[in-house]
Structure formats: structure tokens, C-alpha cells
Design an enzyme around this catalytic site. Structure first.
Site, PDB file in Angstrom:
ATOM      1  N   HIS A 135      42.035  76.539  55.425  1.00  0.00           N
ATOM      2  CA  HIS A 135      42.847  77.544  56.116  1.00  0.00           C
ATOM      3  C   HIS A 135      43.543  78.486  55.141  1.00  0.00           C
ATOM      4  O   HIS A 135      44.513  79.144  55.501  1.00  0.00           O
ATOM      5  CB  HIS A 135      43.873  76.858  57.018  1.00  0.00           C
ATOM      6  CG  HIS A 135      43.240  76.056  58.115  1.00  0.00           C
ATOM      7  ND1 HIS A 135      43.882  75.020  58.749  1.00  0.00           N
ATOM      8  CD2 HIS A 135      42.005  76.133  58.681  1.00  0.00           C
ATOM      9  CE1 HIS A 135      43.069  74.487  59.660  1.00  0.00           C
ATOM     10  NE2 HIS A 135      41.929  75.159  59.632  1.00  0.00           N
ATOM     11  N   CYS A 143      46.227  92.970  51.324  1.00  0.00           N
ATOM     12  CA  CYS A 143      46.407  94.115  52.215  1.00  0.00           C
ATOM     13  C   CYS A 143      45.238  94.173  53.179  1.00  0.00           C
ATOM     14  O   CYS A 143      44.063  94.150  52.760  1.00  0.00           O
ATOM     15  CB  CYS A 143      46.489  95.412  51.415  1.00  0.00           C
ATOM     16  SG  CYS A 143      46.529  96.894  52.470  1.00  0.00           S
ATOM     17  N   GLY A 265      49.617  57.731  64.245  1.00  0.00           N
ATOM     18  CA  GLY A 265      49.374  58.421  65.497  1.00  0.00           C
ATOM     19  C   GLY A 265      47.890  58.541  65.757  1.00  0.00           C
ATOM     20  O   GLY A 265      47.063  58.483  64.836  1.00  0.00           O
TER      21      GLY A 265
END
Length: 294
Positions: A135, A143, A265
Site C-alpha cells: 500500500h 505531485c 482475533g
């Protein structure tokens, strides 16, 4: 980066007891003799002081989308004010034992490469040599009009000059919640001055894949190459809630490769795992590094 499907419920706690000797032995047996591809997420960096996204105790987050970012000056003001504060916390963080264990495993020849969903660059700072920042990372600014680039530290000099009292003002308000992507939760960002491209006046954006953007294909191909060349896949600290990470687990499963998932989890890829460890990443990776490396 795509949002998880509606049917997926992130943040669900794992009701099984913490992984013990038997589970760790099973993980070692599944991975032994293989060179490993490693996929990591925000849960790996929690021991460095950064919060995760979807763990059982994670605060709800609503990251800005790419469409929002490019749509208006107001959204960009909001983003850069939060990022300015978040970056001043993130760049001080240090790799934790989990990052160091993976770097040691790479030096020993056990780990072939790391694919990370994190943007914090802690793998590189820990000494990992082959890292795919899936990512992107927070350290490079580009820019959107002319392609001019600079480092985040260089941009910070401009933002500090444009907003000389901003950090002091917001930190006086009390504790500020920092997100894993260098974002921060602020009540108001009114008055923050955004830096434009010094070459063409265009919009500056960090080299981070926002929701609504696609991961660049060369990066995806490199990541798939690591999985293809490895004999097994080790997943650490991610709920696999977004397809950009889950696809590598599915790819390894289709190839019949052993998959070990370490996470506190439940994860979206649990049904594909050969072994699932309900454990903290630092401790579990330390054990694996000791037992798998020659």
C-alpha cells in the site's frame, strides 16, 4: 484498495485460548523445510506503539477515500492537517521484536521476502531486504499533476513553516489518537495551510494507496512472485479484511502451500490456514525464528 465485503465482520475476537506449545509445534511442522513468503498487517506494528485497524480492541476508523482527497481543497486540508500531526508521532516509532525476527529469518535464508500492508517502513528499518510495500509508504510524496517527488521530511519543513503554531495548539488539547497510516483524529483542522507542488502548483499526495485506489500492478506482480517462489506462506498481524492482502492467501491455498496465520482475533482467511495461532506477533515470530532458522 477495496473495502471488505458486507458479509465480513472485522474485529471479531478469537474465543479460543491463546496459542500454546502444541499450536506452536504445529506451526513449526507446517513451515519447516520451506522458504517463506510473509504477509504482514497493522497488528505487527502494535508493539511499536501504533494501533491496528480491525483488532478486537481497535477503535472504529473511517479513512479518507481517494475520491474525497482529489475532490476538494477542504478534504485535502483535513487530510494534511491530520497527517502532519500523525507523521510527527509515526516517524519516531522503532521496529519491535516481530520486525527484527523476520529480518533475522531473511538473513538466515528462511524468509524469501515480506509483503506488507503497512506504510510505516518498520520492516526496512529492522533490516529486511526484500520488502513489497503493498500500500506504499508514508515517506514519499508525489505531485498528482507533474510527478514531482520529495520525502516526507522535506515536506514537513514546508508544512512547519506554513503552520508554525499548529502542532503546539492541537497537542495542548490533550491526547490525540494516531492511526496506522500516519493519520490522526482531530476535532477541527480549520486554518491549516496545505503545501502545493513547488513546480506546478498541483496537488501533493503521499505514496499511500487510499481506499478507492488500486495497488500498482508492478507491485502486485512482485508480491505474487514472492508467494510463487516460496514453499509456504506466513501471515502475521492482519485480519485479511481487504482483498489486496487476502488474494495472496487464496493464491497460496490454490497452490497447495502450507499457510500459517498469526493474529489476535479472527481473520478472513482462517478457513484457508493450515495452522492458526491466536497469539501476539512479537512472541510467536520470535519462537518461529529460533526454531526454523538453521
Amino acid at each position: 484498495m477495496q473495502r471488505p465485503s458486507i458479509g465480513w465482520m472485522p474485529g471479531a475476537a478469537d474465543t479460543r485460548p491463546p496459542a500454546g506449545t502444541a499450536e506452536l509445534d504445529a506451526a513449526v511442522a507446517a513451515l519447516a523445510g520451506h522458504r517463506l513468503a510473509v504477509l504482514t498487517g497493522a497488528g505487527l506494528s502494535t508493539d511499536s506503539g501504533l494501533p491496528d485497524y480491525r483488532g478486537p480492541e481497535a477503535a472504529p476508523r473511517n479513512p479518507m477515500t481517494y475520491e474525497q482527497f482529489i475532490s476538494s481543497d477542504r478534504y485535502r486540508q483535513h487530510y494534511w492537517a491530520r497527517n502532519h500531526l500523525g507523521w510527527h508521532s509515526m516517524y519516531r516509532t522503532e521496529p519491535n521484536p516481530g520486525h527484527l525476527a523476520l529480518a533475522a529469518m531473511e538473513r538466515a535464508g528462511t524468509v524469501l521476502g515480506v509483503i506488507t500492508q503497512n506504510v510505516d517502513r518498520l520492516h526496512e528499518r529492522a533490516g529486511s531486504g526484500r520488502v513489497v510495500d503493498l500500500h506504499g509508504n508514508y515517506n514519499r510524496i508525489r505531485c498528482l499533476s507533474c510527478g514531482w517527488t520529495c520525502t516526507r521530511a522535506e515536506l514537513d519543513e514546508r508544512l512547519l513553516a506554513l503552520n508554525p503554531d499548529f502542532l503546539e495548539r492541537v497537542t495542548e488539547l490533550g491526547d490525540v489518537e494516531i492511526a496506522p497510516d500516519a493519520d490522526a483524529v482531530l476535532e477541527t483542522t480549520t486554518g491549516f495551510v496545505v503545501a502545493d507542488c513547488p513546480v506546478c502548483g498541483g496537488v501533493l499526495k503521499p505514496d499511500i494507496v487510499f481506499f478507492g485506489e488500486s495497488v500498482p500492478q508492478p507491485r502486485v506482480r512482485e508480491a505474487f512472485g514472492i508467494v510463487d517462489d516460496a514453499g509456504a506462506l506466513l501471515v502475521a498481524g492482519t485480519s485479511l479484511a481487504v482483498m489486496s492482502g487476502l488474494r495472496f492467501v487464496r493464491h497460496a491455498a490454490r497452490a497447495g502451500k502450507p499457510i500459517v496465520i498469526i493474529n489476535r482475533g479472527l481473520t478472513r482467511g482462517d478457513d484457508l490456514a493450515s495452522v492458526r495461532l491466536n497469539a501476539g506477533t512479537s512472541e510467536a515470530l520470535g519462537v518461529l525464528a529460533d526454531r526454523l532458522s538453521p
